[in-house]
Enzyme design. Structure first.
Site, mmCIF file in Angstrom:
data_model
loop_
_atom_site.group_PDB
_atom_site.id
_atom_site.type_symbol
_atom_site.label_atom_id
_atom_site.label_comp_id
_atom_site.label_asym_id
_atom_site.label_seq_id
_atom_site.Cartn_x
_atom_site.Cartn_y
_atom_site.Cartn_z
ATOM 1 N N TYR A 1 0.823 -1.213 0.000
ATOM 2 C CA TYR A 1 0.000 0.000 0.000
ATOM 3 C C TYR A 1 0.856 1.262 0.000
ATOM 4 O O TYR A 1 0.412 2.314 -0.439
ATOM 5 C CB TYR A 1 -0.913 0.037 1.231
ATOM 6 C CG TYR A 1 -2.256 -0.615 1.049
ATOM 7 C CD1 TYR A 1 -2.362 -1.937 0.635
ATOM 8 C CD2 TYR A 1 -3.426 0.095 1.308
ATOM 9 C CE1 TYR A 1 -3.596 -2.533 0.496
ATOM 10 C CE2 TYR A 1 -4.675 -0.494 1.158
ATOM 11 C CZ TYR A 1 -4.750 -1.807 0.753
ATOM 12 O OH TYR A 1 -5.985 -2.386 0.608
ATOM 13 N N LYS B 1 3.039 -15.040 1.974
ATOM 14 C CA LYS B 1 3.183 -15.706 0.680
ATOM 15 C C LYS B 1 4.673 -15.949 0.466
ATOM 16 O O LYS B 1 5.289 -15.509 -0.513
ATOM 17 C CB LYS B 1 2.561 -14.831 -0.423
ATOM 18 C CG LYS B 1 2.499 -15.451 -1.791
ATOM 19 C CD LYS B 1 1.483 -16.585 -1.931
ATOM 20 C CE LYS B 1 1.586 -17.233 -3.299
ATOM 21 N NZ LYS B 1 0.779 -18.464 -3.419
ATOM 22 N N ASP C 1 -3.069 -17.963 0.096
ATOM 23 C CA ASP C 1 -4.072 -18.622 -0.756
ATOM 24 C C ASP C 1 -4.752 -19.765 0.005
ATOM 25 O O ASP C 1 -5.978 -19.923 -0.057
ATOM 26 C CB ASP C 1 -3.462 -19.093 -2.089
ATOM 27 C CG ASP C 1 -2.146 -19.840 -1.938
ATOM 28 O OD1 ASP C 1 -1.587 -19.876 -0.820
ATOM 29 O OD2 ASP C 1 -1.667 -20.407 -2.945
ATOM 30 N N ASP D 1 -6.358 -6.865 4.038
ATOM 31 C CA ASP D 1 -7.502 -6.205 3.406
ATOM 32 C C ASP D 1 -8.422 -7.243 2.787
ATOM 33 O O ASP D 1 -9.637 -7.246 3.007
ATOM 34 C CB ASP D 1 -6.989 -5.223 2.335
ATOM 35 C CG ASP D 1 -8.121 -4.540 1.597
ATOM 36 O OD1 ASP D 1 -9.057 -4.061 2.274
ATOM 37 O OD2 ASP D 1 -8.086 -4.482 0.357
ATOM 38 N N ASP E 1 -12.260 -8.921 4.333
ATOM 39 C CA ASP E 1 -13.540 -8.839 3.606
ATOM 40 C C ASP E 1 -14.130 -10.237 3.459
ATOM 41 O O ASP E 1 -15.337 -10.436 3.601
ATOM 42 C CB ASP E 1 -13.349 -8.215 2.205
ATOM 43 C CG ASP E 1 -13.751 -6.744 2.170
ATOM 44 O OD1 ASP E 1 -13.568 -6.047 3.194
ATOM 45 O OD2 ASP E 1 -14.239 -6.286 1.118
#
Ligand code: IPM
Ligand code: MG
Length: 357
Positions: free
Chosen positions: A141, A190, A223, A247, A251
């Protein structure tokens, strides 16, 4: 107690839901004899319209001088033009950065009364209680970005950078949170592909081994985590992850309790005021209709009472009042699934009334 609370209503449904949370805070002040003062300031699209800037300096100064900040939401189609020189979201990213709010707490908590509003089956979600800690002021970000070239060679890039210090402070906070809960922490990265994730994994493991050997610790690839959240959400207690993964995963996780309209979040730094907001967005499609669910913002106000003002009993009272109005059968449209629903203000009034009892 006296507290000076800055309101940043923002765009879309932001002003409507913040209004209801303020009514709830006023009811808390009356019942527990506190004195809260509120002042409203500009952020987001409305701020671009009025001042040309999604976060005017005046807003930053007011936030710095406050005890806590309550934010509605920013953004909307009106400001979506990709060629515009600034965007509402830039205001939100900047306030997080300016105030050093590196830790974003997003509790995913089920309300028994709403279990059947979840798109998942009861037997999968029952008992789910996860606290996400999303790193909020670093990573992709805030990495260097740019674009250039033309035709098929036109390109855009944004770098993902984490420093060891950034990883340490969020992992420490997450581990401490785990100690106050079920003593389990999962770090999501990751590391099979990304260099910053390899640093994250190494530093996190070191912090956990040296400082929190008694906290049960594991790592999961992002993932795979997306899958586990849907398949076995009960298995997680505290989850710590970087800015972008956090983020996306929050959600996703927000669907577990049935509606994004129920979930609050707190953004905290080292000292200074915290910022509290619903995790949902500005919902421009329903703005101004008086039907938005104010409960995520009301619950954000409860987090504000707990984390910034240390008013535990008051925070519990707000959360209990929310549970009671749900038990009374009140539902805003997002929760009603076709049955009768109440509007934003009626829902706020019901919480205020329960608080007065
Ligand atoms: C959030 C939002 C923001 C983010 C946007 C509005 C900039 O999605 O708080 O999760 O991506 O951090
Ligand atoms: Mg988001």
């Amino acid at each position: 107690m006296k507290a000076n609370i800055v309101l940043l209503p923002g765009d879309g449904i932001g002003p409507e839901i913040v209004d209801q949370a303020v009514r709830v805070l006023e009811a808390v002040a009356t019942r527990f004899q506190h004195s809260f003062s509120f002042s409203s300031h500009l952020i987001g699209g409305i701020s671009i319209d009025r001042s040309g800037d999604p976060l005017p300096q005046e807003t930053v100064d007011a936030c710095r001088a406050s005890d806590a900040i309550l934010l509605g939401a920013v953004g909307g189609p009106k400001w979506d033009d990709p060629s515009a020189k600034t965007r509402p979201e830039a205001g939100l990213l900047k306030i997080r950065k300016e105030l050093g709010l590196f830790a974003n707490l997003r509790p995913i908590r089920l309300f028994d009364q709403l279990i059947d509003s979840s798109p998942l089956r009861r037997e999968i979600i029952e008992g789910t209680d996860i606290l996400f800690l999303r790193e909020l002021t670093g990573g992709i970000y805030f990495g260097e970005s740019g674009s250039g070239g033309s035709g098929d060679d036109e390109s855009g890039y944004q770098s993902m950078i984490y420093t060891a210090g950034e990883v340490k402070r969020i992992v420490r906070l997450a581990a401490k949170a785990a100690q106050g809960r079920d003593n389990r922490l999962t770090s999501v990265d990751k590391a099979n592909v990304l260099e910053p994730s390899r640093l994250w994994r190494r530093v996190a493991a070191q912090v956990m081994a040296e400082e929190f050997p008694e906290v049960q610790y594991d790592v999961v690839l992002v993932d795979a985590m997306a899958m586990h959240l849907i398949n076995r959400p009960r298995d997680f207690d505290v989850v710590v992850t970087g800015n972008m993964f956090g983020d996306i995963l929050t959600d996703e996780a927000s669907m577990l309790p049935g509606s994004l309209g129920m979930l609050p979040s707190a953004s905290l730094g080292e000292g200074g005021p915290g910022l509290y907001e619903p995790i949902h967005g500005s919902a421009p499609d329903i703005a101004g209709q008086g039907i938005a669910n104010p409960l995520a913002t009301v619950l954000a106000a409860a987090m504000l009472l707990r984390h910034s003002l240390s008013l535990t009993e008051e925070a519990d009272a707000v959360e209990t009042a929310v549970e009671q109005v749900l038990a009374d059968g009140l539902r805003t449209a997002d929760l009603a699934r076709g049955t009768d629903s109440v509007g934003t203000e009626a829902m706020g009034s019901a919480v205020v009334q329960r608080l007065g009892q």
